[in-house]
Design a protein around this motif. Structure first.
Motif, PDB file in Angstrom:
ATOM      1  N   LEU A 215       4.087  -1.211   6.532  1.00 23.45           N
ATOM      2  CA  LEU A 215       4.115  -2.114   5.385  1.00 23.45           C
ATOM      3  C   LEU A 215       2.864  -2.977   5.419  1.00 23.45           C
ATOM      4  CD1 LEU A 215       7.848  -3.214   5.360  1.00 23.45           C
ATOM      5  CD2 LEU A 215       6.737  -1.433   4.010  1.00 23.45           C
ATOM      6  N   ARG A 216       1.950  -2.673   4.526  1.00 23.89           N
ATOM      7  CA  ARG A 216       0.717  -3.450   4.416  1.00 23.89           C
ATOM      8  C   ARG A 216       0.559  -3.887   2.967  1.00 23.89           C
ATOM      9  NH1 ARG A 216      -2.707   0.308   8.034  1.00 23.89           N
ATOM     10  NH2 ARG A 216      -2.352  -0.629  10.060  1.00 23.89           N
ATOM     11  N   PRO A 217       0.046  -5.091   2.774  1.00 26.99           N
ATOM     12  CA  PRO A 217      -0.138  -5.556   1.397  1.00 26.99           C
ATOM     13  C   PRO A 217      -1.228  -4.762   0.673  1.00 26.99           C
ATOM     14  CG  PRO A 217      -0.871  -7.227   2.977  1.00 26.99           C
ATOM     15  CD  PRO A 217      -0.299  -6.099   3.761  1.00 26.99           C
TER      16      PRO A 217
ATOM     17  N   CYS B 185       0.852  -1.180   0.000  1.00 20.16           N
ATOM     18  CA  CYS B 185       0.000   0.000   0.000  1.00 20.16           C
ATOM     19  C   CYS B 185       0.895   1.239   0.000  1.00 20.16           C
ATOM     20  CB  CYS B 185      -0.901  -0.010   1.230  1.00 20.16           C
ATOM     21  SG  CYS B 185      -1.907   1.486   1.396  1.00 20.16           S
ATOM     22  N   VAL B 186       0.755   2.075  -1.007  1.00 17.02           N
ATOM     23  CA  VAL B 186       1.613   3.258  -1.103  1.00 17.02           C
ATOM     24  C   VAL B 186       1.258   4.297  -0.048  1.00 17.02           C
ATOM     25  CG1 VAL B 186       2.153   2.913  -3.548  1.00 17.02           C
ATOM     26  CG2 VAL B 186       0.213   4.344  -2.914  1.00 17.02           C
TER      27      VAL B 186
ATOM     28  N   SER C 113      -1.441   1.509  -5.738  1.00 16.31           N
ATOM     29  CA  SER C 113      -1.815   0.300  -5.002  1.00 16.31           C
ATOM     30  C   SER C 113      -2.165   0.681  -3.567  1.00 16.31           C
ATOM     31  CB  SER C 113      -0.652  -0.688  -4.999  1.00 16.31           C
ATOM     32  OG  SER C 113      -0.274  -1.013  -6.311  1.00 16.31           O
ATOM     33  N   LEU C 114      -3.300   0.194  -3.092  1.00 18.01           N
ATOM     34  CA  LEU C 114      -3.759   0.510  -1.742  1.00 18.01           C
ATOM     35  C   LEU C 114      -4.266  -0.729  -1.019  1.00 18.01           C
ATOM     36  CD1 LEU C 114      -5.930   3.703  -2.408  1.00 18.01           C
ATOM     37  CD2 LEU C 114      -3.569   3.624  -1.564  1.00 18.01           C
ATOM     38  N   CYS C 115      -4.197  -0.689   0.318  1.00 19.40           N
ATOM     39  CA  CYS C 115      -4.884  -1.699   1.118  1.00 19.40           C
ATOM     40  C   CYS C 115      -6.360  -1.287   1.167  1.00 19.40           C
ATOM     41  CB  CYS C 115      -4.284  -1.779   2.532  1.00 19.40           C
ATOM     42  SG  CYS C 115      -4.518  -0.305   3.548  1.00 19.40           S
TER      43      CYS C 115
ATOM     44  N   GLN D 254      -4.235  -4.453  -1.845  1.00 18.87           N
ATOM     45  CA  GLN D 254      -5.307  -5.345  -2.284  1.00 18.87           C
ATOM     46  C   GLN D 254      -6.073  -4.799  -3.477  1.00 18.87           C
ATOM     47  OE1 GLN D 254      -6.531  -4.823   1.690  1.00 18.87           O
ATOM     48  NE2 GLN D 254      -6.603  -7.027   2.080  1.00 18.87           N
ATOM     49  N   ILE D 255      -5.906  -3.515  -3.737  1.00 18.13           N
ATOM     50  CA  ILE D 255      -6.690  -2.896  -4.797  1.00 18.13           C
ATOM     51  C   ILE D 255      -5.865  -1.822  -5.486  1.00 18.13           C
ATOM     52  CG2 ILE D 255      -7.724  -1.122  -3.315  1.00 18.13           C
ATOM     53  CD1 ILE D 255     -10.406  -1.849  -4.785  1.00 18.13           C
ATOM     54  N   VAL D 256      -6.134  -1.606  -6.766  1.00 20.76           N
ATOM     55  CA  VAL D 256      -5.495  -0.523  -7.504  1.00 20.76           C
ATOM     56  C   VAL D 256      -6.526   0.585  -7.661  1.00 20.76           C
ATOM     57  CG1 VAL D 256      -4.424   0.161  -9.684  1.00 20.76           C
ATOM     58  CG2 VAL D 256      -3.846  -2.033  -8.642  1.00 20.76           C
ATOM     59  N   HIS D 257      -6.141   1.761  -7.217  1.00 22.18           N
ATOM     60  CA  HIS D 257      -7.025   2.922  -7.117  1.00 22.18           C
ATOM     61  C   HIS D 257      -6.711   3.949  -8.195  1.00 22.18           C
ATOM     62  CE1 HIS D 257      -9.030   6.322  -5.202  1.00 22.18           C
ATOM     63  NE2 HIS D 257      -7.894   6.985  -5.195  1.00 22.18           N
ATOM     64  N   HIS D 258      -7.768   4.503  -8.800  1.00 18.36           N
ATOM     65  CA  HIS D 258      -7.606   5.634  -9.725  1.00 18.36           C
ATOM     66  C   HIS D 258      -7.534   6.906  -8.886  1.00 18.36           C
ATOM     67  CE1 HIS D 258      -9.307   2.787 -12.701  1.00 18.36           C
ATOM     68  NE2 HIS D 258      -8.508   3.446 -13.517  1.00 18.36           N
ATOM     69  N   ILE D 259      -6.433   7.614  -8.954  1.00 17.05           N
ATOM     70  CA  ILE D 259      -6.262   8.850  -8.197  1.00 17.05           C
ATOM     71  C   ILE D 259      -7.285   9.882  -8.667  1.00 17.05           C
ATOM     72  CG2 ILE D 259      -4.652  10.716  -7.645  1.00 17.05           C
ATOM     73  CD1 ILE D 259      -2.396   8.523  -8.168  1.00 17.05           C
ATOM     74  N   GLN D 260      -7.336  10.106  -9.955  1.00 19.06           N
ATOM     75  CA  GLN D 260      -8.393  10.929 -10.549  1.00 19.06           C
ATOM     76  C   GLN D 260      -9.481   9.961 -11.022  1.00 19.06           C
ATOM     77  OE1 GLN D 260      -8.515  14.315 -10.659  1.00 19.06           O
ATOM     78  NE2 GLN D 260      -6.628  14.231  -9.451  1.00 19.06           N
ATOM     79  N   PRO D 261     -10.711  10.103 -10.520  1.00 23.22           N
ATOM     80  CA  PRO D 261     -11.773   9.132 -10.832  1.00 23.22           C
ATOM     81  C   PRO D 261     -12.026   8.967 -12.329  1.00 23.22           C
ATOM     82  CG  PRO D 261     -12.486  10.685  -9.142  1.00 23.22           C
ATOM     83  CD  PRO D 261     -11.177  11.188  -9.670  1.00 23.22           C
TER      84      PRO D 261
END
Length: 84
Positions: free
Chosen positions: A34-36, A25-26, A61-63, A38-45
């Motif tokens: 440090l967390r794994p 997770c950035v 990449s985010l938890c 689980q999802i890829v997020h669009h910064i701008q929707p």
């Protein structure tokens, strides 16, 4: 046009972004955690900026906890379903 999060193209892109971010997770990493991821997020929707949907610079990449913090409206919707 709606974005297809179930497409093979998106699965490949999401995997590449997680790999780029070392599967971590950035957002958590900014605070020394440090967390794994689980999802890829669009910064701008995607709904507001479809032209950025596939840009690596618009993906992170985010938890799940961090993703929910970035999208409280989605978490609220999910919680309402459980309350009923």
């Amino acid at each position: 046009m709606t974005f297809d999060y179930n497409s093979e193209r998106w699965r490949r892109k999401a995997e590449a972004i997680k790999r780029r971010d070392n599967y971590q997770c950035v957002e958590c990493r900014k605070y020394g955690k440090l967390r794994p991821a689980q999802i890829v997020h669009h910064i701008q929707p995607v709904e507001e900026h479809p032209e950025l949907a596939w840009e690596d610079s618009n993906l992170e990449s985010l938890c799940m906890a961090c993703h929910n913090r970035k999208h409280p409206e989605k978490a609220a919707k999910k919680n309402r379903r459980w309350i009923k």
